[in-house]
Design a protein around this motif. Structure first.
Motif, PDB file in Angstrom:
ATOM      1  N   LYS A   1       9.535  11.722  -2.541  1.00  9.56           N
ATOM      2  CA  LYS A   1       8.764  12.632  -3.386  1.00  9.56           C
ATOM      3  C   LYS A   1       8.002  13.688  -2.588  1.00  9.56           C
ATOM      4  CE  LYS A   1       4.650   9.658  -3.703  1.00  9.56           C
ATOM      5  NZ  LYS A   1       3.793   8.862  -4.600  1.00  9.56           N
ATOM      6  N   ASP A   2       7.902  13.479  -1.249  1.00  4.28           N
ATOM      7  CA  ASP A   2       7.188  14.464  -0.436  1.00  4.28           C
ATOM      8  C   ASP A   2       7.778  14.493   0.975  1.00  4.28           C
ATOM      9  OD1 ASP A   2       6.240  12.114   0.706  1.00  4.28           O
ATOM     10  OD2 ASP A   2       4.269  12.251  -0.228  1.00  4.28           O
ATOM     11  N   MET A   3       7.370  15.491   1.735  1.00  3.31           N
ATOM     12  CA  MET A   3       7.885  15.648   3.095  1.00  3.31           C
ATOM     13  C   MET A   3       7.449  14.504   3.995  1.00  3.31           C
ATOM     14  SD  MET A   3       9.641  17.111   5.387  1.00  3.31           S
ATOM     15  CE  MET A   3      10.156  18.657   4.636  1.00  3.31           C
ATOM     16  N   PHE A   4       6.251  13.991   3.792  1.00  2.00           N
ATOM     17  CA  PHE A   4       5.763  12.885   4.621  1.00  2.00           C
ATOM     18  C   PHE A   4       6.679  11.672   4.483  1.00  2.00           C
ATOM     19  CE2 PHE A   4       2.697   9.236   5.165  1.00  2.00           C
ATOM     20  CZ  PHE A   4       2.643   9.331   6.548  1.00  2.00           C
ATOM     21  N   GLY A   5       7.066  11.352   3.265  1.00  2.00           N
ATOM     22  CA  GLY A   5       7.975  10.233   3.042  1.00  2.00           C
ATOM     23  C   GLY A   5       9.338  10.477   3.663  1.00  2.00           C
TER      24      GLY A   5
ATOM     25  N   THR B   1       0.833  -1.199   0.000  1.00  2.00           N
ATOM     26  CA  THR B   1       0.000   0.000   0.000  1.00  2.00           C
ATOM     27  C   THR B   1       0.869   1.250   0.000  1.00  2.00           C
ATOM     28  OG1 THR B   1      -1.683  -1.186   1.275  1.00  2.00           O
ATOM     29  CG2 THR B   1      -1.863   1.211   1.200  1.00  2.00           C
ATOM     30  N   ASP B   2       0.484   2.214  -0.793  1.00  2.00           N
ATOM     31  CA  ASP B   2       1.207   3.483  -0.847  1.00  2.00           C
ATOM     32  C   ASP B   2       1.278   4.086   0.561  1.00  2.00           C
ATOM     33  OD1 ASP B   2       2.107   6.099  -1.260  1.00  2.00           O
ATOM     34  OD2 ASP B   2       1.118   6.244  -3.208  1.00  2.00           O
ATOM     35  N   TYR B   3       2.480   4.488   0.964  1.00  2.00           N
ATOM     36  CA  TYR B   3       2.667   5.014   2.325  1.00  2.00           C
ATOM     37  C   TYR B   3       1.814   6.246   2.595  1.00  2.00           C
ATOM     38  CZ  TYR B   3       5.775   8.535   0.200  1.00  2.00           C
ATOM     39  OH  TYR B   3       6.287   9.553  -0.552  1.00  2.00           O
ATOM     40  N   ALA B   4       1.405   6.948   1.542  1.00  2.00           N
ATOM     41  CA  ALA B   4       0.579   8.143   1.731  1.00  2.00           C
ATOM     42  C   ALA B   4      -0.765   7.797   2.369  1.00  2.00           C
ATOM     43  CB  ALA B   4       0.354   8.843   0.394  1.00  2.00           C
ATOM     44  N   GLN B   5      -1.210   6.543   2.196  1.00  2.00           N
ATOM     45  CA  GLN B   5      -2.488   6.124   2.775  1.00  2.00           C
ATOM     46  C   GLN B   5      -2.437   6.082   4.300  1.00  2.00           C
ATOM     47  OE1 GLN B   5      -5.158   5.756   0.760  1.00  2.00           O
ATOM     48  NE2 GLN B   5      -3.749   6.333  -0.898  1.00  2.00           N
TER      49      GLN B   5
ATOM     50  N   PHE C   1       6.818  -1.769  19.442  1.00  2.00           N
ATOM     51  CA  PHE C   1       5.975  -1.298  18.339  1.00  2.00           C
ATOM     52  C   PHE C   1       5.663   0.191  18.492  1.00  2.00           C
ATOM     53  CE2 PHE C   1       5.145  -5.831  18.798  1.00  2.00           C
ATOM     54  CZ  PHE C   1       5.373  -6.271  17.501  1.00  2.00           C
ATOM     55  N   ALA C   2       5.738   0.693  19.734  1.00  2.00           N
ATOM     56  CA  ALA C   2       5.473   2.111  19.968  1.00  2.00           C
ATOM     57  C   ALA C   2       6.451   2.986  19.188  1.00  2.00           C
ATOM     58  CB  ALA C   2       5.564   2.418  21.460  1.00  2.00           C
ATOM     59  N   LYS C   3       7.669   2.496  19.008  1.00  2.00           N
ATOM     60  CA  LYS C   3       8.667   3.281  18.278  1.00  2.00           C
ATOM     61  C   LYS C   3       8.267   3.445  16.815  1.00  2.00           C
ATOM     62  CE  LYS C   3      11.788   0.453  19.978  1.00  2.00           C
ATOM     63  NZ  LYS C   3      13.045  -0.236  20.352  1.00  2.00           N
ATOM     64  N   THR C   4       7.877   2.341  16.173  1.00  2.00           N
ATOM     65  CA  THR C   4       7.477   2.406  14.766  1.00  2.00           C
ATOM     66  C   THR C   4       6.183   3.186  14.600  1.00  2.00           C
ATOM     67  OG1 THR C   4       8.513   0.246  14.382  1.00  2.00           O
ATOM     68  CG2 THR C   4       6.965   1.028  12.719  1.00  2.00           C
ATOM     69  N   ILE C   5       5.231   2.980  15.514  1.00  2.00           N
ATOM     70  CA  ILE C   5       3.968   3.722  15.438  1.00  2.00           C
ATOM     71  C   ILE C   5       4.215   5.212  15.646  1.00  2.00           C
ATOM     72  CG2 ILE C   5       1.720   4.078  16.530  1.00  2.00           C
ATOM     73  CD1 ILE C   5       1.670   1.105  17.195  1.00  2.00           C
ATOM     74  N   THR C   6       5.129   5.555  16.550  1.00  2.00           N
ATOM     75  CA  THR C   6       5.455   6.966  16.779  1.00  2.00           C
ATOM     76  C   THR C   6       6.040   7.600  15.529  1.00  2.00           C
ATOM     77  OG1 THR C   6       5.815   6.644  19.157  1.00  2.00           O
ATOM     78  CG2 THR C   6       6.868   8.557  18.144  1.00  2.00           C
ATOM     79  N   VAL C   7       6.873   6.868  14.810  1.00  2.00           N
ATOM     80  CA  VAL C   7       7.437   7.387  13.554  1.00  2.00           C
ATOM     81  C   VAL C   7       6.312   7.738  12.582  1.00  2.00           C
ATOM     82  CG1 VAL C   7       8.755   6.766  11.489  1.00  2.00           C
ATOM     83  CG2 VAL C   7       9.653   6.211  13.745  1.00  2.00           C
ATOM     84  N   ILE C   8       5.333   6.844  12.441  1.00  2.00           N
ATOM     85  CA  ILE C   8       4.231   7.069  11.498  1.00  2.00           C
ATOM     86  C   ILE C   8       3.367   8.248  11.926  1.00  2.00           C
ATOM     87  CG2 ILE C   8       2.158   6.068  10.466  1.00  2.00           C
ATOM     88  CD1 ILE C   8       3.470   3.302  10.852  1.00  2.00           C
ATOM     89  N   THR C   9       2.924   8.229  13.174  1.00  2.00           N
ATOM     90  CA  THR C   9       1.996   9.264  13.634  1.00  2.00           C
ATOM     91  C   THR C   9       2.664  10.635  13.738  1.00  2.00           C
ATOM     92  OG1 THR C   9       2.433   8.627  15.942  1.00  2.00           O
ATOM     93  CG2 THR C   9       0.553   7.606  14.853  1.00  2.00           C
ATOM     94  N   LEU C  10       3.917  10.653  14.179  1.00  2.00           N
ATOM     95  CA  LEU C  10       4.625  11.933  14.269  1.00  2.00           C
ATOM     96  C   LEU C  10       4.901  12.500  12.882  1.00  2.00           C
ATOM     97  CD1 LEU C  10       5.905  14.030  16.140  1.00  2.00           C
ATOM     98  CD2 LEU C  10       8.028  12.716  16.066  1.00  2.00           C
ATOM     99  N   ALA C  11       5.140  11.631  11.903  1.00  5.81           N
ATOM    100  CA  ALA C  11       5.338  12.094  10.525  1.00  5.81           C
ATOM    101  C   ALA C  11       4.080  12.793  10.020  1.00  5.81           C
ATOM    102  CB  ALA C  11       5.694  10.914   9.621  1.00  5.81           C
ATOM    103  N   CYS C  12       2.915  12.228  10.320  1.00  8.50           N
ATOM    104  CA  CYS C  12       1.649  12.877   9.950  1.00  8.50           C
ATOM    105  C   CYS C  12       1.492  14.221  10.668  1.00  8.50           C
ATOM    106  CB  CYS C  12       0.474  11.967  10.306  1.00  8.50           C
ATOM    107  SG  CYS C  12       0.425  10.393   9.433  1.00  8.50           S
ATOM    108  N   PHE C  13       1.840  14.220  11.941  1.00 10.91           N
ATOM    109  CA  PHE C  13       1.704  15.420  12.767  1.00 10.91           C
ATOM    110  C   PHE C  13       2.596  16.549  12.253  1.00 10.91           C
ATOM    111  CE2 PHE C  13       2.574  17.981  16.560  1.00 10.91           C
ATOM    112  CZ  PHE C  13       1.298  18.152  17.080  1.00 10.91           C
ATOM    113  N   LEU C  14       3.854  16.230  11.948  1.00  9.79           N
ATOM    114  CA  LEU C  14       4.799  17.251  11.499  1.00  9.79           C
ATOM    115  C   LEU C  14       4.573  17.654  10.042  1.00  9.79           C
ATOM    116  CD1 LEU C  14       8.127  15.958  13.119  1.00  9.79           C
ATOM    117  CD2 LEU C  14       6.602  17.767  13.941  1.00  9.79           C
TER     118      LEU C  14
END
Length: 378
Positions: free
Chosen positions: A309-313, A64-68, A113-126
């Motif tokens: 290709k984007d800041m989120f990535g 799945t595209d990471y943007a999702q 798993f909190a570390k990986t989840i934090t990476v995902i959620t913080l990336a969305c936040f920032l």
């Protein structure tokens, strides 16, 4: 749907370094855990199982595209907090810490798993705050965002993983465009406050939100022999690790020939101190080779982040790179005696199911960004 032409973007150096580290880790683990269980290959078999599960998870992440992931920002953050809170209610306690949830044949460690989840959620936040991280006031919300899971992890207690979240935060703030001088100022001020708090604790009895053994581990690095007697002192681990690494010399004493490892003088040698096994049995030259593989892994992450290709990535990869960098530096540092013993495992090397799966999912995020670094024209 996964587009086959995406494979043209695959970073083969990155994938190759992962495979090489996993293969070497299994060989080292077979020696490190030879005398830990009745079956000398017990932990190797279990680790192989977790590697297979991790590779399956990595593959699923790629589909799945990471943007999702942006859609699931809030549910993931809440799930993270629920899992960390559940540890305090139904968690399994071992070695003075309550960090695991018993799932039949498996022990799940939510903090990994909190570390990986934090990476995902913080990336969305920032990602939503691009260009708005230049003042110290702008950093209050990101710090508060990460502070909640950090406090839950400290409650377990797990100081090492809490510090990993802090490293992830600083790394992702830098990638997200925060003022580097401000980050350095905060880092320096934080270290100064920690030093003053420790001084006040030992000289004036100032209470600190840490366990006694955590405090001893923080200060014993200055002289491990002050607390290294009888195999129970906080410095004992460091002393035995230094002996193991020092006795390895240039080429090592030989596979499964290390006295510190095979005679069980070195504690936790199949988990936190597996790097000491590398130093004793494989020697300095091969140890440098393994560190070179880690350097290649981190270098390719930085390259993938730069090509995103984007800041989120870029934020996703920057967070994973920060997490791995901190793990590697602290683990190698504590085994050589230049950093405190914080129980931080060596990624892809130390035995541990939750850590292996969480790391593989994180690497899947990096490869996801790598494959989709440019829009595919149909």
């Amino acid at each position: 749907m996964f587009e086959r032409r995406l494979w043209r973007n695959l970073d083969y150096y990155f994938v190759g370094s992962i495979i090489a580290l996993l293969l070497i880790s299994l060989a080292v683990l077979s020696s490190a855990a030879a005398n830990v269980a009745t079956d000398p290959y017990y932990y190797v078999k279990k680790q192989l199982t977790w590697i297979f599960i991790g590779l399956t998870g990595l593959t699923l992440v790629l589909l799945t595209d990471y943007a999702q992931l942006k859609r699931y920002h809030l549910p993931l953050y809440v799930l993270n907090l629920i899992l960390l809170a559940a540890v305090m209610l139904i968690g399994h306690e071992a070695k003075g810490a309550q960090r695991w949830i018993n799932l039949g044949p498996f022990l799940l460690q939510p903090s990994e798993f909190a570390k990986t989840i934090t990476v995902i959620t913080l990336a969305c936040f920032l990602d939503k705050r691009q260009g708005k991280l230049n003042r110290w006031q702008d950093l209050i919300l990101p710090f508060a965002y990460v502070a909640v899971p950090m406090l839950l992890i400290l409650k377990q207690p797990d100081l090492g993983t809490a510090l990993v979240l802090l490293a992830i935060l600083f790394g992702m703030l830098y990638v997200g465009g925060a003022n580097p001088r401000l980050l350095l100022l905060i880092s320096g001020g934080g270290l100064l406050l920690v030093g003053l708090a420790l001084y006040a604790h030992f000289h004036f009895g100032l209470p600190l939100p840490l366990q006694d053994y955590q405090l001893r581990r923080l200060v014993v690095v200055l002289n491990p022999y002050n607390d290294g007697q009888g195999g129970t002192g906080a410095g004992y681990h460091v002393i035995q690790s230094q002996i193991a690494i020092g006795s390895g010399g240039w080429w090592g004493v030989g596979f499964r020939q290390g006295s510190q490892v095979q005679l069980n003088f070195l504690p936790e040698h199949h988990t936190d101190f597996i790097f000491s096994v590398v130093g004793e049995e494989l020697g300095f030259v091969r140890t440098v080779g393994i560190l070179a593989l880690y350097f290649l892994l981190l270098y390719r992450m930085i390259r993938i982040a730069a090509q995103a290709k984007d800041m989120f990535g870029a934020l996703l990869v920057g967070g994973v790179a920060s997490m791995f960098t901190f793990h590697i530096l602290v683990n190698v540092g504590m085994t050589t005696g230049i950093m405190p013993v914080t129980g931080i495992p060596l990624p892809l090397f130390s035995y541990g199911g939750s850590a292996m799966l969480a790391n593989m999912l994180a690497l899947g995020l990096v490869l996801n960004v790598n494959l989709r670094r440019q829009k595919i024209l149909f």
